[in-house]
Design an enzyme around this catalytic site. Structure first.
Site, PDB file in Angstrom:
ATOM      1  N   ARG A 324     -13.385 -36.243   3.534  1.00  0.00           N
ATOM      2  CA  ARG A 324     -13.036 -36.418   4.948  1.00  0.00           C
ATOM      3  C   ARG A 324     -13.467 -37.797   5.447  1.00  0.00           C
ATOM      4  O   ARG A 324     -12.792 -38.395   6.294  1.00  0.00           O
ATOM      5  CB  ARG A 324     -13.596 -35.299   5.832  1.00  0.00           C
ATOM      6  CG  ARG A 324     -13.013 -35.302   7.239  1.00  0.00           C
ATOM      7  CD  ARG A 324     -13.423 -34.079   8.050  1.00  0.00           C
ATOM      8  NE  ARG A 324     -12.542 -32.939   7.888  1.00  0.00           N
ATOM      9  CZ  ARG A 324     -11.412 -32.730   8.568  1.00  0.00           C
ATOM     10  NH1 ARG A 324     -11.021 -33.592   9.496  1.00  0.00           N
ATOM     11  NH2 ARG A 324     -10.674 -31.659   8.354  1.00  0.00           N
ATOM     12  N   GLU A 728     -14.683 -31.135  17.256  1.00  0.00           N
ATOM     13  CA  GLU A 728     -15.360 -32.271  16.633  1.00  0.00           C
ATOM     14  C   GLU A 728     -14.935 -33.653  17.141  1.00  0.00           C
ATOM     15  O   GLU A 728     -15.785 -34.542  17.267  1.00  0.00           O
ATOM     16  CB  GLU A 728     -15.144 -32.236  15.112  1.00  0.00           C
ATOM     17  CG  GLU A 728     -15.766 -31.047  14.420  1.00  0.00           C
ATOM     18  CD  GLU A 728     -15.230 -30.881  12.999  1.00  0.00           C
ATOM     19  OE1 GLU A 728     -14.060 -30.500  12.837  1.00  0.00           O
ATOM     20  OE2 GLU A 728     -15.983 -31.171  12.059  1.00  0.00           O
TER      21      GLU A 728
HETATM   22  N1  MTE Z   1     -19.995 -26.619  20.512  1.00  0.00           N
HETATM   23  C1  MTE Z   1     -21.123 -25.921  20.722  1.00  0.00           C
HETATM   24  N2  MTE Z   1     -21.489 -25.646  21.978  1.00  0.00           N
HETATM   25  N3  MTE Z   1     -21.906 -25.500  19.679  1.00  0.00           N
HETATM   26  C2  MTE Z   1     -21.571 -25.782  18.371  1.00  0.00           C
HETATM   27  O1  MTE Z   1     -22.283 -25.396  17.456  1.00  0.00           O
HETATM   28  N4  MTE Z   1     -19.953 -26.867  16.851  1.00  0.00           N
HETATM   29  C3  MTE Z   1     -18.936 -27.901  16.713  1.00  0.00           C
HETATM   30  C4  MTE Z   1     -17.851 -27.754  17.774  1.00  0.00           C
HETATM   31  N5  MTE Z   1     -18.437 -27.586  19.071  1.00  0.00           N
HETATM   32  C5  MTE Z   1     -20.381 -26.531  18.128  1.00  0.00           C
HETATM   33  C6  MTE Z   1     -19.601 -26.917  19.257  1.00  0.00           C
HETATM   34  C7  MTE Z   1     -18.294 -27.907  15.394  1.00  0.00           C
HETATM   35  S1  MTE Z   1     -19.089 -28.663  14.130  1.00  0.00           S
HETATM   36  C8  MTE Z   1     -17.068 -27.347  15.185  1.00  0.00           C
HETATM   37  S2  MTE Z   1     -16.301 -27.455  13.685  1.00  0.00           S
HETATM   38  C9  MTE Z   1     -16.359 -26.632  16.250  1.00  0.00           C
HETATM   39  O2  MTE Z   1     -17.108 -26.590  17.463  1.00  0.00           O
HETATM   40  C10 MTE Z   1     -16.080 -25.209  15.767  1.00  0.00           C
HETATM   41  O3  MTE Z   1     -15.472 -24.443  16.716  1.00  0.00           O
HETATM   42  P1  MTE Z   1     -13.902 -24.484  17.049  1.00  0.00           P
HETATM   43  O4  MTE Z   1     -13.192 -24.676  15.763  1.00  0.00           O
HETATM   44  O5  MTE Z   1     -13.654 -23.178  17.669  1.00  0.00           O
HETATM   45  O6  MTE Z   1     -13.721 -25.643  17.985  1.00  0.00           O
HETATM   46  N1  HPA Z   2     -14.109 -29.263   7.690  1.00  0.00           N
HETATM   47  C1  HPA Z   2     -15.138 -28.428   7.886  1.00  0.00           C
HETATM   48  N2  HPA Z   2     -15.543 -27.572   7.000  1.00  0.00           N
HETATM   49  C2  HPA Z   2     -14.910 -27.527   5.820  1.00  0.00           C
HETATM   50  C3  HPA Z   2     -13.843 -28.371   5.550  1.00  0.00           C
HETATM   51  C4  HPA Z   2     -13.415 -29.282   6.527  1.00  0.00           C
HETATM   52  O1  HPA Z   2     -12.473 -30.068   6.355  1.00  0.00           O
HETATM   53  N3  HPA Z   2     -13.420 -28.112   4.311  1.00  0.00           N
HETATM   54  C5  HPA Z   2     -14.237 -27.139   3.847  1.00  0.00           C
HETATM   55  N4  HPA Z   2     -15.141 -26.779   4.762  1.00  0.00           N
HETATM   56 MO1  MOS Z   3     -17.865 -28.169  11.976  1.00  0.00          MO
HETATM   57  S1  MOS Z   3     -18.888 -29.635  10.958  1.00  0.00           S
HETATM   58  O1  MOS Z   3     -16.512 -28.298  10.856  1.00  0.00           O
HETATM   59  O2  MOS Z   3     -18.745 -26.820  11.443  1.00  0.00           O
END
Ligand code: MTE
Ligand code: HPA
Ligand code: MOS
Length: 778
Positions: A324, A728
């Site tokens: 990534r 993210e």
């Molecule tokens: N927001 C909060 N409040 N707490 C979290 O742990 N994790 C982040 C993001 N926002 C997180 C957050 C990460 S690393 C990801 S991948 C996404 O939320 C996951 O949730 P989603 O796919 O539903 O957005």
């Molecule tokens: N993002 C987050 N988590 C993951 C991914 C990715 O692209 N691939 C495997 N685990």
């Molecule tokens: Mo988020 S780093 O893909 O849990």
């Protein structure tokens, strides 16, 4: 809240409305139940772990007699007590659940044994009584050492287009450089925790603070040596995860499960903060090295880039994370002739893991450093260099280095808009004037874009399931494979169901994520939670709506057009029913009111052999303008103003999305400025709590913080109500802060020298950068 796009008769809480997070009130009142707050079964034992105290070496003796005899201790387990498979590596082997006598310790903080005692305090006191001796081996602690020793956890991967090596010497200008990019501790408020309850017939119910209940289920089953159907994982919510619970929650669930199986009692394992920081993985630190060729206007012609990720002692998710980083080493820019090498360096430190952005941020920092270096070389405003290099359909400059077309061109207009709303050009002028008059205090300004690929790059993970039950009072239970970590996923998916079934959201309850409700789920990660679980829930809700419609047609002898769903109502010609009345009627006519839904993301593929394909369904975009004030005699600085414009497509929930953007930005700012991980020469982490590891506090919020959702920008792909993922991408908007700091520093040498500034840009590093530039311009 902007209500302009909400239909008049829409249910309260339907898609697009800025409804509050389903747990917001519970979060602030303290009523939200986390695993450590749960009413644990009678006789629950408390587990704790003994950790290694060297980074690399062989365990030559381990005496646990005093641990076993300590007050309150009921059981002690070592590697020899694992009934099933010992390795819990999530993708590749390499993560032993515990290391025992004769085994090799590979980092300071690795689990040697676990105890179960009648109280948490007794368990923690007991583990300190172990006597462990080691035969030390030389430890490799830095990326450079790992590169020199050619020590890797996985093979390198390469992405190429054209021929960078022969194009580089032909470019009119050329710059080389190197950058150290720091790691980051997730610092979720709730630490890693699991509560395991033994059930009959060898079953195990596991409450785990995990982003990946299915993987927890699989690994608990494997270490216990039972079938997956005997293990159920339940996750109602996490107190933050940020990637740190994608794989690093498993170990604590597995250890508690073994102790629960052996004692026949429920066992809870909760790590104290310091041990959580020692024993669980962080964001990968990276070393980047580049050689870039460009024209007079700063347009890139060729780039040779090496990205070396510090993976720690095992592969964990590092293959996908370094991939990534490579996928995002273009950020938003077209790279004509390019060669990117992604190396997975092994060190004797804790295995690094997922953290918001998953390698993407590191790749973007690397290219943004290159862009700034080009701008200084050419004496141009870095914003102009950025704009000149953006992907664009004009001149066929819209294919990434891995062959994916950038189909929806969002950034050129978004940046244009932000440049105006933030008053960039006028502020640039006034900052130049300010800096000319102030020898010590200097201002810096930077606009940086983000283009982030949405989808798991591991194709099979892009699937999701959902389950909906409608009860006879019209209330609805919703379940899906995604986990709630504060990001608002449960709220957004409930909004999808409210929209499809046309009921107010108060009638919908999203229950804890459980492997016995939705099987074979993917981690909630890659920002795709609402994209894929929202679609799965939509599919389930559609089935029920369809069934109710067909039933109405048959029962009342009407055609489908006569059946209308509107807010909390179903009308059949001129008959009006409440949703509850109609559900009850359907039940009495023996209509199933329960349905599953499934979704898989279309169009995506990536061939690692040829390093090409379409790994991402689409891109999320944004840009930020940050202004900083730097004291060039102390290196201290302040972020004075931030303006953000971010593309979430048609927002599912603008309130939650803005929260994600603000939170992501501040978390990214912490990564790039104040959060510094430090290890001593023995590989012992010395930053093991908030006193020594400085995350941003509320007072670090920029005093002027303007966040806008890009209007009228539906996703070009058919995502859930044309929204875009938001979890993210905003983290990387904080690269503008780091770039603005370097802009302020660059003013010391009339913007002609690129200040080298590794991250995090702590005041100490900023001061060193200032001194280096002053020396240079003397
Ligand atoms: N927001 C909060 N409040 N707490 C979290 O742990 N994790 C982040 C993001 N926002 C997180 C957050 C990460 S690393 C990801 S991948 C996404 O939320 C996951 O949730 P989603 O796919 O539903 O957005
Ligand atoms: N993002 C987050 N988590 C993951 C991914 C990715 O692209 N691939 C495997 N685990
Ligand atoms: Mo988020 S780093 O893909 O849990």
């Amino acid at each position: 809240m902007d209500k302009s796009n909400i239909q008049k008769d829409a249910p309260v809480g339907a898609a697009g409305q800025g409804v509050v997070h389903e747990s917001a009130a519970k979060h602030v009142s303290g009523e939200a139940v986390y695993i450590d707050d749960m009413m644990a079964p009678q006789g629950t034992l408390h587990a704790y772990v003994g950790l290694s105290t060297i980074a690399h070496g062989v365990v030559s003796s381990m005496s646990l007699a005093a641990v076993r005899n300590a007050p309150g201790v009921i059981d002690v387990i070592t590697r020899d007590d694992v009934p099933g498979i010992i390795d819990i590596g999530p993708v590749f082997p390499g993560d032993p659940l515990m290391v025992g006598l004769g085994d090799t310790v590979e980092f300071h903080g690795q689990v040697l044994f676990a105890v179960a005692a009648t109280s948490y305090a007794e368990a923690r006191r007991a583990v300190r009584l172990a006597k462990v001796e080691y035969t030390s081996l030389p430890a490799c602690l830095s990326i450079e050492d790992g590169l020199a020793a050619e020590s890797f956890v996985r093979p390198a991967h390469y992405q190429r287009r054209g021929d960078a090596q022969s194009a580089l010497p032909k470019a009119p200008h050329r710059v080389q450089g190197e950058l150290q990019i720091g790691g980051q501790e997730q610092m979720y408020l709730e630490g890693q925790v699991s509560l395991c309850v033994p059930e009959e017939d060898g079953g195990m119910l596991v409450y785990s603070s995990t982003q990946n209940p299915t993987e927890g289920q699989k690994l608990v089953a494997e270490v216990l040596g039972v079938d997956l159907h005997q293990v159920t994982v339940d996750t109602r919510r996490m107190g933050g995860a940020f990637g740190g619970k994608e794989t690093h929650a498993n170990q604590w669930a597995c250890l508690a499960a073994i102790l629960a199986r052996r004692t026949g009692r429920a066992v809870k394992l909760r790590l104290a903060r310091g041990d959580d920081m020692r024993a669980t993985g962080k964001r990968h630190h990276f070393l980047s090295r580049y050689d870039v060729g460009f024209d007079h206007e700063g347009q890139i012609q060729a780039l040779d880039l090496m990205l070396a990720g510090g993976c720690g002692m095992s592969p964990d998710l590092s293959d996908a994370i370094v991939d990534r980083a490579m996928f995002h080493s273009d950020n938003a820019y077209y790279l004509p002739d390019v060669a990117i090498a992604g190396l997975r360096v092994k060190t004797h430190t804790v295995s690094n893991t997922a953290f918001r952005g998953f390698g993407g941020p590191q790749g973007m920092v690397a290219i943004e450093d290159v862009i700034d270096a080009i701008a200084r070389d050419r004496g141009l405003d870095p914003l102009d260099v950025r704009k000149r290099n953006l992907y664009s359909a004009k001149g066929n400059r819209n294919t990434t280095h891995y062959g994916q077309l950038v189909e929806q061109e969002v950034l050129p207009l978004l940046i244009e808009r932000l440049e105006k709303t933030s008053d960039y050009r006028a502020r640039r002028e006034s900052i130049r004037a300010f800096n000319a008059e102030n020898p010590v205090l200097r201002r810096g300004l930077a606009l940086t874009p983000v283009k982030f690929g949405i989808s798991f790059t591991v194709q099979h993970l892009n699937q999701a399931g959902a389950l909906i039950h409608v009860y006879t009072d019209g209330s609805i239970q919703l379940n899906h494979g995604g986990t709630e970590m504060g990001q608002g996923l449960y709220t957004k998916v409930a909004q999808v169901v409210a929209e499809e079934l046309q009921v107010d959201i108060e009638h919908i309850r999203c229950t804890a994520t459980r492997t016995d409700k939705i099987p074979n789920t993917s981690p909630t990660a890659a920002s795709s939670g609402s994209d894929i679980n929202g679609m799965a829930a939509l599919a389930a809700a559609r089935k029920i709506r369809k069934r109710l419609t067909v039933f109405a047609c048959e029962h009342f002898g009407v055609s489908e057009e006569s059946v209308q769903f509107s807010r909390n109502r179903i009308t059949v010609d001129d008959r009006i029913f409440s949703f509850a009345e109609f559900a009850n009627l359907a039940y009495h006519q023996r209509i199933s009111l329960s349905a599953t839904g499934f979704y898989r993301t279309p169009k995506i593929h990536y061939d690692r052999e040829t390093a090409s394909g379409r790994p991402f369904y689409y891109f999320a975009n944004g840009a930020a303008v940050s202004e900083v004030l730097v004291d060039t005699l102390t290196g201290e600085y302040r972020v004075e103003r931030v303006d953000i414009c971010h593309d979430v497509g048609n927002s599912l929930n603008p309130a939650i999305d803005i929260g994600q953007i603000e939170g992501g930005f501040v978390q990214g700012m912490g990564w790039l400025t104040s959060e510094e991980l430090a290890w001593d020469d023995n590989g012992r982490l010395t930053t093991v709590g908030p006193a020594t590891y400085k995350i941003p506090a509320i007072g670090d919020t920029p005093p002027i913080f303007n966040v806008e959702l890009l209007p009228d920008s539906p996703n070009a792909e058919a995502t859930i109500f044309r929204s875009k993922a938001v979890g993210e991408p905003p983290l990387m908007l904080a690269i503008s802060v780091w770039s603005a700091i370097r802009d302020a520093v660059a003013s010391l040498a009339d913007y002609r020298v690129h200040p080298s500034l590794d991250t995090p840009a702590t005041p100490e590093r900023v001061l060193l950068a200032c001194e280096a530039l002053r020396a240079e311009s003397r």
